[in-house]
Structures are given as C-alpha cells and as structure tokens.
Design a protein around this motif. Structure first.
Motif, PDB file in Angstrom:
ATOM      1  N   GLU A 336      66.632 -58.095 -98.644  1.00 43.95           N
ATOM      2  CA  GLU A 336      65.583 -57.332 -99.059  1.00 43.95           C
ATOM      3  C   GLU A 336      65.427 -56.167 -97.774  1.00 43.95           C
ATOM      4  OE1 GLU A 336      62.370 -59.894 -98.889  1.00 43.95           O
ATOM      5  OE2 GLU A 336      62.741 -60.654-100.839  1.00 43.95           O
ATOM      6  N   ALA A 337      64.968 -55.128 -98.132  1.00 39.15           N
ATOM      7  CA  ALA A 337      64.888 -54.115 -97.288  1.00 39.15           C
ATOM      8  C   ALA A 337      64.265 -54.418 -95.886  1.00 39.15           C
ATOM      9  CB  ALA A 337      63.920 -53.012 -97.994  1.00 39.15           C
ATOM     10  N   GLN A 338      63.229 -55.252 -95.907  1.00 40.27           N
ATOM     11  CA  GLN A 338      62.416 -55.575 -94.585  1.00 40.27           C
ATOM     12  C   GLN A 338      63.402 -56.379 -93.720  1.00 40.27           C
ATOM     13  OE1 GLN A 338      58.870 -57.806 -95.243  1.00 40.27           O
ATOM     14  NE2 GLN A 338      58.564 -58.036 -92.827  1.00 40.27           N
ATOM     15  N   THR A 339      64.416 -57.180 -94.403  1.00 38.09           N
ATOM     16  CA  THR A 339      65.558 -57.733 -93.350  1.00 38.09           C
ATOM     17  C   THR A 339      66.510 -56.826 -92.923  1.00 38.09           C
ATOM     18  OG1 THR A 339      65.253 -59.539 -95.055  1.00 38.09           O
ATOM     19  CG2 THR A 339      67.139 -59.523 -93.344  1.00 38.09           C
ATOM     20  N   TYR A 340      66.803 -55.996 -93.724  1.00 39.20           N
ATOM     21  CA  TYR A 340      67.890 -54.923 -93.268  1.00 39.20           C
ATOM     22  C   TYR A 340      67.155 -54.312 -92.057  1.00 39.20           C
ATOM     23  CZ  TYR A 340      71.138 -55.118 -97.144  1.00 39.20           C
ATOM     24  OH  TYR A 340      72.223 -55.655 -97.950  1.00 39.20           O
ATOM     25  N   GLU A 341      65.794 -53.695 -92.471  1.00 41.38           N
ATOM     26  CA  GLU A 341      65.142 -52.876 -91.153  1.00 41.38           C
ATOM     27  C   GLU A 341      64.957 -53.863 -89.972  1.00 41.38           C
ATOM     28  OE1 GLU A 341      60.838 -50.517 -90.639  1.00 41.38           O
ATOM     29  OE2 GLU A 341      61.389 -51.257 -92.524  1.00 41.38           O
ATOM     30  N   THR A 342      64.724 -55.047 -90.053  1.00 39.87           N
ATOM     31  CA  THR A 342      64.743 -55.858 -88.847  1.00 39.87           C
ATOM     32  C   THR A 342      66.039 -55.919 -87.990  1.00 39.87           C
ATOM     33  OG1 THR A 342      63.069 -57.199 -89.757  1.00 39.87           O
ATOM     34  CG2 THR A 342      64.250 -58.232 -87.731  1.00 39.87           C
ATOM     35  N   PHE A 343      67.442 -56.023 -88.721  1.00 39.03           N
ATOM     36  CA  PHE A 343      68.627 -56.130 -88.154  1.00 39.03           C
ATOM     37  C   PHE A 343      68.948 -54.512 -87.519  1.00 39.03           C
ATOM     38  CE2 PHE A 343      69.609 -59.886 -90.811  1.00 39.03           C
ATOM     39  CZ  PHE A 343      69.098 -60.767 -89.870  1.00 39.03           C
ATOM     40  N   GLU A 344      68.493 -53.714 -88.225  1.00 34.54           N
ATOM     41  CA  GLU A 344      68.947 -52.180 -88.068  1.00 34.54           C
ATOM     42  C   GLU A 344      68.198 -51.823 -86.436  1.00 34.54           C
ATOM     43  OE1 GLU A 344      69.422 -50.985 -92.636  1.00 34.54           O
ATOM     44  OE2 GLU A 344      67.940 -50.038 -91.544  1.00 34.54           O
ATOM     45  N   ALA A 382      78.523 -53.254 -95.683  1.00 35.42           N
ATOM     46  CA  ALA A 382      77.960 -51.992 -95.222  1.00 35.42           C
ATOM     47  C   ALA A 382      76.468 -52.020 -95.122  1.00 35.42           C
ATOM     48  CB  ALA A 382      78.459 -50.851 -95.546  1.00 35.42           C
ATOM     49  N   GLY A 383      75.919 -52.904 -95.805  1.00 36.34           N
ATOM     50  CA  GLY A 383      74.284 -52.999 -95.693  1.00 36.34           C
ATOM     51  C   GLY A 383      73.869 -51.395 -96.126  1.00 36.34           C
ATOM     52  N   ARG A 384      73.028 -51.060 -95.292  1.00 36.40           N
ATOM     53  CA  ARG A 384      72.391 -49.593 -95.329  1.00 36.40           C
ATOM     54  C   ARG A 384      73.029 -48.722 -94.502  1.00 36.40           C
ATOM     55  NH1 ARG A 384      65.950 -50.366 -95.820  1.00 36.40           N
ATOM     56  NH2 ARG A 384      66.075 -50.149 -93.756  1.00 36.40           N
ATOM     57  N   GLY A 385      74.147 -49.086 -93.802  1.00 33.89           N
ATOM     58  CA  GLY A 385      75.011 -47.937 -93.009  1.00 33.89           C
ATOM     59  C   GLY A 385      75.043 -47.990 -91.505  1.00 33.89           C
ATOM     60  N   VAL A 414      73.219 -50.099-101.795  1.00 30.24           N
ATOM     61  CA  VAL A 414      74.074 -48.930-101.977  1.00 30.24           C
ATOM     62  C   VAL A 414      73.197 -47.764-102.189  1.00 30.24           C
ATOM     63  CG1 VAL A 414      75.823 -48.092-103.906  1.00 30.24           C
ATOM     64  CG2 VAL A 414      76.130 -50.565-103.148  1.00 30.24           C
ATOM     65  N   VAL A 415      72.161 -47.858-103.179  1.00 29.92           N
ATOM     66  CA  VAL A 415      71.249 -46.845-103.146  1.00 29.92           C
ATOM     67  C   VAL A 415      70.958 -46.103-102.136  1.00 29.92           C
ATOM     68  CG1 VAL A 415      69.098 -46.086-104.275  1.00 29.92           C
ATOM     69  CG2 VAL A 415      70.124 -47.659-105.305  1.00 29.92           C
ATOM     70  N   THR A 416      70.616 -46.753-100.854  1.00 31.07           N
ATOM     71  CA  THR A 416      70.283 -46.336 -99.585  1.00 31.07           C
ATOM     72  C   THR A 416      71.407 -45.776 -99.000  1.00 31.07           C
ATOM     73  OG1 THR A 416      68.796 -47.980 -99.315  1.00 31.07           O
ATOM     74  CG2 THR A 416      69.014 -46.673 -97.413  1.00 31.07           C
ATOM     75  N   PHE A 592      68.503 -59.362 -80.607  1.00 37.76           N
ATOM     76  CA  PHE A 592      67.775 -60.109 -81.315  1.00 37.76           C
ATOM     77  C   PHE A 592      68.017 -60.157 -82.711  1.00 37.76           C
ATOM     78  CE2 PHE A 592      65.843 -55.801 -81.327  1.00 37.76           C
ATOM     79  CZ  PHE A 592      65.456 -55.603 -82.875  1.00 37.76           C
ATOM     80  N   SER A 593      69.246 -59.988 -82.969  1.00 39.23           N
ATOM     81  CA  SER A 593      69.842 -60.082 -84.584  1.00 39.23           C
ATOM     82  C   SER A 593      69.624 -61.594 -84.940  1.00 39.23           C
ATOM     83  CB  SER A 593      71.067 -59.332 -84.781  1.00 39.23           C
ATOM     84  OG  SER A 593      70.640 -57.919 -84.926  1.00 39.23           O
ATOM     85  N   TRP A 594      69.940 -62.422 -83.847  1.00 44.07           N
ATOM     86  CA  TRP A 594      70.401 -63.907 -84.242  1.00 44.07           C
ATOM     87  C   TRP A 594      69.328 -64.645 -83.335  1.00 44.07           C
ATOM     88  CZ3 TRP A 594      74.360 -60.457 -83.374  1.00 44.07           C
ATOM     89  CH2 TRP A 594      75.291 -59.992 -84.393  1.00 44.07           C
ATOM     90  N   PHE A 595      68.815 -65.848 -84.113  1.00 46.17           N
ATOM     91  CA  PHE A 595      68.493 -66.649 -83.463  1.00 46.17           C
ATOM     92  C   PHE A 595      69.398 -67.886 -83.390  1.00 46.17           C
ATOM     93  CE2 PHE A 595      63.679 -65.152 -84.660  1.00 46.17           C
ATOM     94  CZ  PHE A 595      63.662 -64.481 -83.716  1.00 46.17           C
ATOM     95  N   PRO A 596      69.069 -69.042 -82.408  1.00 44.98           N
ATOM     96  CA  PRO A 596      69.960 -70.094 -82.743  1.00 44.98           C
ATOM     97  C   PRO A 596      69.987 -71.006 -83.988  1.00 44.98           C
ATOM     98  CG  PRO A 596      68.872 -70.099 -80.617  1.00 44.98           C
ATOM     99  CD  PRO A 596      68.268 -68.968 -81.464  1.00 44.98           C
ATOM    100  N   ILE A 597      70.656 -71.756 -84.223  1.00 47.58           N
ATOM    101  CA  ILE A 597      70.763 -72.652 -85.306  1.00 47.58           C
ATOM    102  C   ILE A 597      70.280 -74.078 -84.912  1.00 47.58           C
ATOM    103  CG2 ILE A 597      73.051 -73.579 -85.577  1.00 47.58           C
ATOM    104  CD1 ILE A 597      72.842 -72.740 -88.645  1.00 47.58           C
ATOM    105  N   PHE A 598      69.833 -74.791 -85.584  1.00 48.03           N
ATOM    106  CA  PHE A 598      69.251 -76.269 -85.101  1.00 48.03           C
ATOM    107  C   PHE A 598      69.752 -77.123 -86.370  1.00 48.03           C
ATOM    108  CE2 PHE A 598      65.815 -79.505 -85.407  1.00 48.03           C
ATOM    109  CZ  PHE A 598      66.217 -80.220 -84.209  1.00 48.03           C
TER     110      PHE A 598
END
Length: 652
Positions: A336-344, A382-385, A414-416, A592-598
C-alpha cells in the motif's frame, strides 16, 4: 509528581513510588507521601498482626477484617492510580507449620480479593521464603485464573553469586540458593507463564555481573525496589549510587520499569539541610519539612533527567516496540501507499545504495569512456522509484551515462512511477516496465541489476527466487546490487513476546515468524550466521533450500536463562565494501526500514550455565511457497516448528 517530563517520553518509569509500613489512616499515609514528592505508595492493605486462625477465636471482632480503612476513605481514582497493595510479608505458603500454611492461604486470597474490589492496578507479593515454592505458586495460580486486570508483582531479590560480585545476604533465600532468577523461573513455570504475573526486583547494595543483570531485561519486570542502604554518600554528604547501580537504573528507565524507594534514611545529612531525621517519619509534611527520604527520590530524579533524550528514530519506533507484526509478502501482495511512504523516508538505506551504484559505475566505465558508453541499469522491484532516483543521482555524481529500466509488478506503484518520470523529466532515460521480473522479456542485457527485495531475515521476502528469475537478463560480467546477504539468529529471553503469542491459544501463532521492534528482550549470546545467498548465482545446480545446525554458548557468568525464541537479522553486501544490515554488531546506523524477525518456541527452553544450546533451522522450498522450520535439540528437545509450512510460509 513525575521524575520529570522528558521530551517524547511517556513511559511508566517517569513515576517513582515509596514502600511504606501499615497505617490505619490511608488518606494521611497517601497525603504525606504524595506531598513528599512520590507518585504512589506500596502499602500493606491488612494489619500485619492479623492471623485468620486467631480471628476464629475472637468472636468480638464480628468477622470484620482489619484492612486499612474502607474503600470509601479514598476515591476510586486514588486507589487505582496512587496505591499498590502490599500483601502481608509474613505469608508463607510453603511453611512446615500447617497453621501458618493455612493462615497464609486464607490471608493471601482475602487481601487480593480486597485489592480487586478496590480496582488496584497491582499487588506486591512477598518473595518465596525458600527454594521450594510449589504451594505458594499453586495458590497464586488459582487466584490468577479468576483475577481481573490486576498485575501481581512477585518480589524477587536481585542476587546471584558471581566471581566479580559477592552475593548480597537476603532472608528470602535459603542457604543453598545462589541465583534468585532460579526462584523466579520455578515460580513462573508453576504458574504457566501467566501474563499477569510480573516481577518486582529488590535492588541491593551489591550487584551480580553485567551478563547476569542483562537476562532480566527480557523478563516481565514491572518495578525495581531500590533500598536506601544500596546508596553511597557523595562528597557533600548526600545519597548517590555506584556507577554500576546508575547504569542499571538507566536500563530500568529505558524499559518503563518503575522505581520504588524502600527503607529508612541511612545518611546523616549535612548540618543545616532540610532533611527530616529517621524518627520523624510520621510528622506532618508542610512547606518547611521534607519527606524523610526525599533526597533519595531527588537523586533518582537527577539520574532520570540526566539521561540522553531519545533519538528521533527511537521516538518514531516507540509505538512498534515489542509489537508482533506478520512479515510483508511483497511478491504475493501489492504493498500500500503508506508502506511505500514509510520505507522511502529511510534516507540512510538509499544513500548506501547510491554509494554502491557509484562504485559499480566507476569500476564499470573508466573516465576516458564516461561520455561515450551508456550503462544499462535495471531496477527490479522499483516500487515508487526511490532506487531509480538513487541510480540517476549516482550517474550524475560520477559523470556516467545511464539507461534505466524500472521493473515493477504492482500496477498501483506503476501509476506513481509514470507520474515521477514525467515530473522529473526522465522520459529519455527511464523506461517503466509493468511486469513481474520473473516473466519479463528484456529487450537488452543489463550491466547492473539493482534490487531491494531483502526482508528482516535477508531471504524471507524471496530475494533469491526473484533474482534467480531476473538474472537471465544480466550480462555475463554484470553486477548485482546487492551482491550477497547473510541471515543471522541469536537466542533471546522475550517473556512479553512469548505471552503475546501464547494469548492466541493456537499452534499457528507459535509457528509464525514475526517482524518486531525488539525492546524488552535479553540477547543471551552473540549472533551466528545462518544462510548466505550470492548474486549473480552462476551454478548450474541452483538450489535455494538451506539447512544449518548452530550451537550457542551462553556466558558462564550469566547464570541460567530462559530462551523464548530466536531473534533474526541480516547483513547485505551491496557492492564491494558497501554494506547495509541490522545484525546488531554491524548494524547500519539510523536505518529503520527493517525490524528484526522473531521465531518463537512453543515451549521455552531453560539453559543452565555451561550447557550449550543446539538449534536447527531449515529453509524449505516448494512449488508455490517457501517456508522455515526450526527446533532446539539441546539441552532439551523441542518439536520441529512449522512442518511443511503448515502455519507460516511466503508465497511464490
């Protein structure tokens, strides 16, 4: 009043309590201590002289229990926010004396029933009187089954015999008991790891080793009871703490553990100071007199105020601490857009990618050919670029010419991408491809293949499978960024995470790997590498299945510890010496793109000093999914978790 308002800090550790003696006049007791600067009292609810067996012979009492006033002497909000009930310390449910044992059981149930009636948030249970606590635990477990939201804090002295620290003396431990963690562990196992059973640690004048202290931070500590006799005296005659105690206090503050100050003043304050003497504890507190142990509170407040403010990244991540999330499945699901935005927003990650691309371009194209040769670079996924932007910035920085293919399967992203290309004027440089990289037929081969398909465990978002599919359009001497990545695991104590998983009461949740911002955990041993993948993979017998047997040695001075599961991380080499990752010893700062896995264990494993922990982990591949299986085989055998990916898998 709180120890102090610190920017961005909303934790419970802002509040400091005081342990008091029994007082029939609860309003006066509360007034004296709240006006004295404390936020709450840990106060006995029942007269300590009361014994049920004596009550039976005293008909004149008409069965009225000697509680500290009725429920109406304080308002409901005062009871719930300013009072922690202290269960009578004489209670001994494992006594050899049957009368004491019976009296203890009756009184314990009466006092907790009264605390429940008052809607108290917590009750402090006395420490077990000896190494054997089965009957005490049985009674507490019975109470827990029908308890409302009250937390029960089991008092445990912070003691362990170590080479570097003498064990403190405590009446609560038997002569043969050297590690109070064993006492806690025995009790919580008998109570089935109940989520409403927590710890109040008695902090004494001596402390065990740093490794021994560290294991407690994965346990459910709600309060630390700091005794006045644990304080030293500074040059001005006022109380202070040793460096080791100070560091421990900061650890408590960082983990939302509330401090409770206990005991009478043990310092002779300088002449002219406004401190009350020890025999004035019942005096009225007014504008000219201070609480008798106010200086101890002031020192704790000083330590709290002196702490470094939380970095911006930590403040951002506060809400995610110890919160279990199912890992993303970007191959199976469209983000979703919000997930992309967080990572970007993670500028550190993209600056590392830009550095790697710069180095690859400089190695690929010598200066004399910079204006003649156009490098073909493909961003797969590529996500949103953001990687497209990083690639073009790298080309500008190095003076190299670039032709970019941005391959993305999510039609919404792709639209973005189209909008971004038009906005930035990249039409002659960037070609957008709306396709799964595994299905696309590229019009030409790539010099550089760039991807960000890494998950918290490196390969858990199927980077190996995706890049295997994309590798066919990389030139024979082409460069993959990242060029390799390795996963890591380490055993952890994580009581909160274990109880959160356990609350679902099913197998599926215990066989799922979670993404989580680890906070209230104890890392028991250094990380070990697990699986490594390298790209491009030129072997004719590609196989992404993996198996690893690992052996962890817990430092001997740690003492015994409980393993609730395994924390997982990754480290990736983007290109040559440019890396990024979250493995604690080499983690990329401020990313901060990644938290650990458990990876949880259905039945936690208790590790004893000198006894290695043997762990097995598999990466399994099927036609439609990839999954992990894991187990412990020493010192005890666990079940193999997630057989055939029955509970958790990543869809191809």
């Amino acid at each position: 009043m709180p120890l102090g308002e610190r920017s961005g800090d909303k934790s419970d550790s802002r509040y400091c309590g005081v342990e008091t003696e029994f007082n029939d006049d609860m309003p006066q007791l509360l007034f004296v201590n709240i006006n004295g600067g404390f936020d709450f009292v840990v106060a006995p609810l029942m007269n300590p002289d009361y014994r049920p067996s004596l009550m039976d012979n005293d008909r004149s009492r008409s069965g009225v229990l000697p509680f500290a006033g009725s429920d109406i002497v304080l308002s409901p909000s005062q009871w719930s926010t300013h009072v922690v009930g202290k269960i009578s310390s004489w209670i001994d449910l494992d006594s050899e004396d049957e009368i004491v044992r019976n009296d203890s059981e009756i009184a314990l149930k009466q006092e907790i029933a009264w605390a429940s009636h008052l809607s108290l948030q917590a009750c402090l249970l006395p420490a077990p009187k000896g190494a054997s606590c089965a009957n005490y635990a049985r009674c507490v477990n019975q109470i827990l089954q029908n308890l409302n939201s009250i937390q029960l804090w089991l008092r445990i002295p912070l003691e362990k015999s170590d080479d570097d620290a003498m064990s403190g003396n405590s009446d609560n431990l038997s002569d043969g008991q050297v590690d109070s963690w064993e006492l806690w562990n025995s009790f919580r196992l008998l109570c089935e790891h109940h989520s409403q059973l927590s710890i109040a640690l008695d902090v004494l004048s001596s402390l065990p080793s740093a490794n021994s202290l560290g294991r407690w931070f994965g346990e459910p500590i709600k309060a630390a009871i700091l005794h006045t006799n644990a304080f030293l005296t500074n040059a001005r005659g006022y109380p202070c703490l040793s460096k080791r105690h100070q560091k421990l206090m900061v650890g408590f503050f960082n983990h939302s553990i509330q401090i409770v100050i206990s005991g009478k003043p043990v310092h002779s304050f300088p002449a002219g100071s406004s401190e009350l003497s020890a025999n004035h504890t019942d005096n009225h507190i007014d504008g000219t007199q201070r609480h008798p142990i106010r200086s101890y509170l002031d020192y704790v407040g000083y330590l709290y105020q002196r702490m470094e403010p939380l970095p911006e990244q930590e403040r951002f991540e506060l809400g995610y601490r110890d919160f279990l999330q199912s890992p993303l499945q970007p191959l199976m699901d469209n983000l979703e857009a919000q997930t992309y935005e967080t990572f970007e927003k993670d500028t550190v990650k993209y600056s590392q990618y830009q550095r790697a691309i710069c180095k690859a371009l400089l190695d690929r194209i010598p200066d004399e050919k910079a204006s003649l040769v156009t490098t073909v670079l493909m961003v797969v996924g590529a996500g949103r670029g953001p990687l497209v932007r990083a690639s073009l910035q790298a080309a500008e920085e190095t003076g190299r010419k670039l032709r970019v293919y941005a391959v993305e399967k999510n039609p919404n992203a792709v639209v973005t991408l189209h909008s971004l290309v038009k906005l930035e004027g990249w039409e002659n440089i960037v070609t957008i491809v709306s396709s799964d990289m595994r299905c696309w037929d590229a019009p030409e081969k790539a010099d550089i293949l760039v991807s960000e398909l890494l998950g918290s465990f490196g390969d858990n978002e199927l980077s190996p499978e995706c890049l295997d599919g994309a590798q066919r359009f990389l030139k024979q001497d082409g460069i993959s960024i990242p060029s390799s990545y390795t996963s890591f695991i380490q055993p952890v104590t994580a009581a909160k995470l274990y109880n959160d998983v356990k609350s679902h009461k099913d197998l599926v949740h215990f066989e799922t790997a979670y993404v989580v911002k680890l906070h209230s955990v104890a890392r028991l041993a250094p990380c070990h590498p697990v699986f490594t993948f390298t790209h491009p993979e030129c072997s004719t017998k590609k196989n992404n299945q993996r198996y690893k047997k690992l052996q962890f040695e817990i430092p001997s001075d740690t003492g015994s510890a409980m393993v609730h599961g395994f924390a997982g991380y990754f480290d990736a080499t983007l290109y040559k010496d440019v890396h990024l990752g979250i493995e604690p010893s080499t983690a990329t700062p401020n990313m901060f793109s990644w938290f650990p896995i458990f990876f949880p264990l259905r039945t936690p494993v208790c590790i004893r000093p000198g006894s290695p922990l043997e762990v097995h982990i598999w990466r399994c591949c099927g036609s439609t999914k990839v999954w992990y299986e894991w187990c412990a085989t020493s010192p005890t055998q666990s079940a193999i978790h997630n057989t055939n990916g029955r509970s958790y898998w990543v869809g191809l």
